[in-house]
Design a protein around this motif. Structure first.
Motif, mmCIF file in Angstrom:
data_model
loop_
_atom_site.group_PDB
_atom_site.id
_atom_site.type_symbol
_atom_site.label_atom_id
_atom_site.label_comp_id
_atom_site.label_asym_id
_atom_site.label_seq_id
_atom_site.Cartn_x
_atom_site.Cartn_y
_atom_site.Cartn_z
ATOM 1 N N ARG A 172 0.909 -1.205 -0.112
ATOM 2 C CA ARG A 172 -0.041 -0.025 0.104
ATOM 3 C C ARG A 172 0.831 1.288 -0.118
ATOM 4 N NH1 ARG A 172 -4.644 0.740 4.136
ATOM 5 N NH2 ARG A 172 -4.751 2.470 2.514
ATOM 6 N N VAL A 173 2.269 1.268 0.668
ATOM 7 C CA VAL A 173 3.018 2.282 0.703
ATOM 8 C C VAL A 173 4.067 2.091 0.045
ATOM 9 C CG1 VAL A 173 4.328 3.808 2.317
ATOM 10 C CG2 VAL A 173 1.995 2.737 3.104
ATOM 11 N N VAL A 174 4.586 3.155 -0.835
ATOM 12 C CA VAL A 174 5.813 3.157 -1.654
ATOM 13 C C VAL A 174 6.587 4.518 -1.251
ATOM 14 C CG1 VAL A 174 6.707 3.315 -3.909
ATOM 15 C CG2 VAL A 174 4.822 1.921 -3.362
ATOM 16 N N LEU A 175 7.583 4.213 -1.162
ATOM 17 C CA LEU A 175 8.642 5.416 -0.658
ATOM 18 C C LEU A 175 9.449 5.557 -1.741
ATOM 19 C CD1 LEU A 175 9.973 7.409 1.370
ATOM 20 C CD2 LEU A 175 11.472 5.690 2.132
ATOM 21 N N VAL A 176 9.544 6.730 -2.342
ATOM 22 C CA VAL A 176 10.308 7.130 -3.488
ATOM 23 C C VAL A 176 11.579 8.039 -2.868
ATOM 24 C CG1 VAL A 176 10.667 8.356 -5.734
ATOM 25 C CG2 VAL A 176 8.220 7.328 -4.933
ATOM 26 N N SER A 177 12.713 7.325 -2.906
ATOM 27 C CA SER A 177 13.747 7.954 -2.308
ATOM 28 C C SER A 177 14.973 8.024 -3.260
ATOM 29 C CB SER A 177 14.057 7.225 -1.162
ATOM 30 O OG SER A 177 14.533 5.734 -1.675
ATOM 31 N N ARG A 178 16.205 8.528 -2.698
ATOM 32 C CA ARG A 178 17.480 8.673 -3.411
ATOM 33 C C ARG A 178 18.458 8.173 -2.606
ATOM 34 N NH1 ARG A 178 16.829 13.709 -5.772
ATOM 35 N NH2 ARG A 178 16.666 12.716 -7.562
ATOM 36 N N VAL A 179 19.592 7.785 -2.997
ATOM 37 C CA VAL A 179 20.583 7.322 -2.238
ATOM 38 C C VAL A 179 21.291 8.647 -2.048
ATOM 39 C CG1 VAL A 179 22.996 6.049 -2.565
ATOM 40 C CG2 VAL A 179 21.032 4.931 -3.744
ATOM 41 N N GLY A 180 21.632 8.497 -0.631
ATOM 42 C CA GLY A 180 22.786 9.661 -0.003
ATOM 43 C C GLY A 180 21.717 10.720 0.219
ATOM 44 N N CYS A 181 20.320 10.604 0.354
ATOM 45 C CA CYS A 181 19.523 11.756 0.865
ATOM 46 C C CYS A 181 19.043 11.505 2.378
ATOM 47 C CB CYS A 181 18.149 11.592 0.157
ATOM 48 S SG CYS A 181 17.016 12.508 0.778
ATOM 49 N N HIS A 182 19.539 12.654 3.123
ATOM 50 C CA HIS A 182 19.234 12.419 4.747
ATOM 51 C C HIS A 182 17.709 12.533 4.870
ATOM 52 C CE1 HIS A 182 19.141 16.794 4.393
ATOM 53 N NE2 HIS A 182 18.541 16.637 5.553
ATOM 54 N N LEU A 183 17.063 13.212 4.119
ATOM 55 C CA LEU A 183 15.681 13.397 4.284
ATOM 56 C C LEU A 183 15.022 11.804 4.048
ATOM 57 C CD1 LEU A 183 14.600 16.708 3.062
ATOM 58 C CD2 LEU A 183 14.769 15.855 5.607
ATOM 59 N N CYS A 184 15.484 11.309 3.102
ATOM 60 C CA CYS A 184 14.916 10.024 2.583
ATOM 61 C C CYS A 184 15.591 8.999 3.712
ATOM 62 C CB CYS A 184 15.778 9.487 1.504
ATOM 63 S SG CYS A 184 15.331 10.466 -0.027
ATOM 64 N N ASP A 185 16.684 8.947 4.216
ATOM 65 C CA ASP A 185 16.933 8.173 5.453
ATOM 66 C C ASP A 185 15.933 8.193 6.749
ATOM 67 O OD1 ASP A 185 18.932 7.299 4.024
ATOM 68 O OD2 ASP A 185 20.564 8.377 4.894
ATOM 69 N N ASP A 186 15.697 9.568 7.029
ATOM 70 C CA ASP A 186 14.594 10.033 8.118
ATOM 71 C C ASP A 186 13.302 9.323 7.666
ATOM 72 O OD1 ASP A 186 16.755 11.162 9.211
ATOM 73 O OD2 ASP A 186 16.275 13.099 8.899
ATOM 74 N N GLY A 187 12.800 9.590 6.546
ATOM 75 C CA GLY A 187 11.586 9.378 6.257
ATOM 76 C C GLY A 187 11.545 7.793 5.769
#
Length: 91
Positions: free
Chosen positions: A7-22
């Protein structure tokens, strides 16, 4: 979306600190609500890159964009509960 898709997809990027927190927000809320989630790299998909490059991390719930930037557990919980809410301001 098929029956077995998370149901949930996280769209992220390698090296992104906000992505790590998210990722931690998504992991915790999904576990608490008993829903599946997955993560995709925005840079690995030209369409995702076109749509979300400047917004990562982005959370999709049932295929609909529901949050971006500094992800919030309360907003994700509301989205999973089916409440119609959309974050209108930029993080």
């Amino acid at each position: 979306m098929s029956e077995g898709d998370p149901r949930v997809v996280l769209v992220s990027r390698v090296g992104c600190h906000l992505c790590d927190d998210g990722r931690e927000v998504v992991r915790a809320v999904a576990a608490a609500r008993g829903v599946g989630w997955s993560e995709v790299d925005v840079d690995a998909d030209p369409e995702l890159l076109r749509r979300f490059s400047d917004k990562v991390p982005v959370v999709l719930v049932d295929g609909v964009e529901r949050d971006f930037g500094r992800l919030d557990a309360g907003r994700l919980t509301e989205a999973l509960a089916g409440r119609r809410w959309w974050r209108r301001r930029r993080a």
